[in-house]
Motif scaffolding. Sequence first.
Motif, PDB file in Angstrom:
ATOM      1  N   ASP A  36      -0.320   4.884  -3.422  1.00  0.00           N
ATOM      2  CA  ASP A  36      -0.335   4.485  -4.832  1.00  0.00           C
ATOM      3  C   ASP A  36      -0.111   5.691  -5.729  1.00  0.00           C
ATOM      4  O   ASP A  36      -0.290   6.843  -5.329  1.00  0.00           O
ATOM      5  N   ASP A  37       0.249   5.407  -6.982  1.00  0.00           N
ATOM      6  CA  ASP A  37       0.570   6.457  -7.947  1.00  0.00           C
ATOM      7  C   ASP A  37      -0.670   7.175  -8.466  1.00  0.00           C
ATOM      8  O   ASP A  37      -1.752   6.590  -8.552  1.00  0.00           O
ATOM      9  N   LEU A  38      -0.460   8.420  -8.835  1.00  0.00           N
ATOM     10  CA  LEU A  38      -1.436   9.163  -9.632  1.00  0.00           C
ATOM     11  C   LEU A  38      -1.047   8.952 -11.092  1.00  0.00           C
ATOM     12  O   LEU A  38       0.136   8.982 -11.436  1.00  0.00           O
ATOM     13  N   GLU A  39      -2.037   8.730 -11.945  1.00  0.00           N
ATOM     14  CA  GLU A  39      -1.763   8.570 -13.377  1.00  0.00           C
ATOM     15  C   GLU A  39      -2.249   9.816 -14.103  1.00  0.00           C
ATOM     16  O   GLU A  39      -3.387  10.242 -13.921  1.00  0.00           O
ATOM     17  N   TRP A  40      -1.378  10.373 -14.923  1.00  0.00           N
ATOM     18  CA  TRP A  40      -1.693  11.565 -15.710  1.00  0.00           C
ATOM     19  C   TRP A  40      -1.607  11.203 -17.181  1.00  0.00           C
ATOM     20  O   TRP A  40      -0.678  10.504 -17.599  1.00  0.00           O
ATOM     21  N   LYS A  41      -2.583  11.657 -17.971  1.00  0.00           N
ATOM     22  CA  LYS A  41      -2.598  11.386 -19.408  1.00  0.00           C
ATOM     23  C   LYS A  41      -2.804  12.697 -20.165  1.00  0.00           C
ATOM     24  O   LYS A  41      -3.553  13.569 -19.720  1.00  0.00           O
ATOM     25  N   PRO A  64       5.040   7.399  -4.863  1.00  0.00           N
ATOM     26  CA  PRO A  64       3.980   7.781  -3.928  1.00  0.00           C
ATOM     27  C   PRO A  64       3.972   9.288  -3.721  1.00  0.00           C
ATOM     28  O   PRO A  64       4.991   9.952  -3.890  1.00  0.00           O
ATOM     29  N   VAL A  65       2.820   9.820  -3.357  1.00  0.00           N
ATOM     30  CA  VAL A  65       2.638  11.266  -3.273  1.00  0.00           C
ATOM     31  C   VAL A  65       2.575  11.695  -1.804  1.00  0.00           C
ATOM     32  O   VAL A  65       1.689  11.263  -1.075  1.00  0.00           O
ATOM     33  N   PRO A  66       3.502  12.558  -1.379  1.00  0.00           N
ATOM     34  CA  PRO A  66       3.446  13.040   0.004  1.00  0.00           C
ATOM     35  C   PRO A  66       2.390  14.137   0.166  1.00  0.00           C
ATOM     36  O   PRO A  66       1.954  14.744  -0.810  1.00  0.00           O
ATOM     37  N   MET A  67       2.017  14.375   1.396  1.00  0.00           N
ATOM     38  CA  MET A  67       1.080  15.456   1.685  1.00  0.00           C
ATOM     39  C   MET A  67       1.787  16.785   1.402  1.00  0.00           C
ATOM     40  O   MET A  67       2.976  16.923   1.636  1.00  0.00           O
ATOM     41  N   GLY A  68       1.046  17.758   0.866  1.00  0.00           N
ATOM     42  CA  GLY A  68       1.604  19.071   0.595  1.00  0.00           C
ATOM     43  C   GLY A  68       1.503  19.427  -0.875  1.00  0.00           C
ATOM     44  O   GLY A  68       0.801  18.774  -1.647  1.00  0.00           O
ATOM     45  N   VAL A  69       2.233  20.469  -1.260  1.00  0.00           N
ATOM     46  CA  VAL A  69       2.238  20.930  -2.650  1.00  0.00           C
ATOM     47  C   VAL A  69       3.339  20.183  -3.392  1.00  0.00           C
ATOM     48  O   VAL A  69       4.478  20.121  -2.932  1.00  0.00           O
TER      49      VAL A  69
END
Length: 194
Positions: A36-41, A64-69
């Motif tokens: 799932d997405d990360l939400e930034w405000k 979606p967010v992969p593992m890592g930087v």
Amino acid sequence: MSIVTIRNVEFINNPARFSDVYRFRVTFECIAPLKDDLEWKLIYVSSPGNEELDQELDDCLVGPVPMGVNSFEFEGSAPDPSKIPTEDVLGVAALILTGSYKDQEFVRVGYYQNTEYDNEEMKETPPEKIMFNRLVRDISTKPRVTRFQIKWDVAPPQRQQAAAGAATSAPVPSANDLDTAMEVDSSKEDGSAS
């Protein structure tokens, strides 16, 4: 343990005019892939005592967010001057970047923003009516970071180093083995090498 850790927030246009958009790059590390997405405000706080005057300047979803930087660039609108009390325009305000996962805030990064006129004469003797086109902002490079424990729906991967280390380590002798080894050693000492 947090699955996501912010590594850096770099403001691309700082200092800038008060009316300029905020542009910055967020770098974070994710220790497990997130479906799932990360939400930034991005939130502008002109009057700390009155949350109703807080302005959400923008938000974005990353995923979606992969593992890592990972990193992304974020652009947020300038605050609406009509929503800022006149007495709170000049001086210090706060700029807050929040990160959430599944409606759970896991990090809040706060910065102080100083707003002033762009020349010494106006700084010393401000005009009665605020001239927003002459204001500049400068965001402090020392953030205040608050982390919150949330329920992540993924588990961090097991460290492979620990497993590999355990598999290749030598067996630990038991107390019985040590007693037997000492008996053998003492018999060698008592044995005649005459």
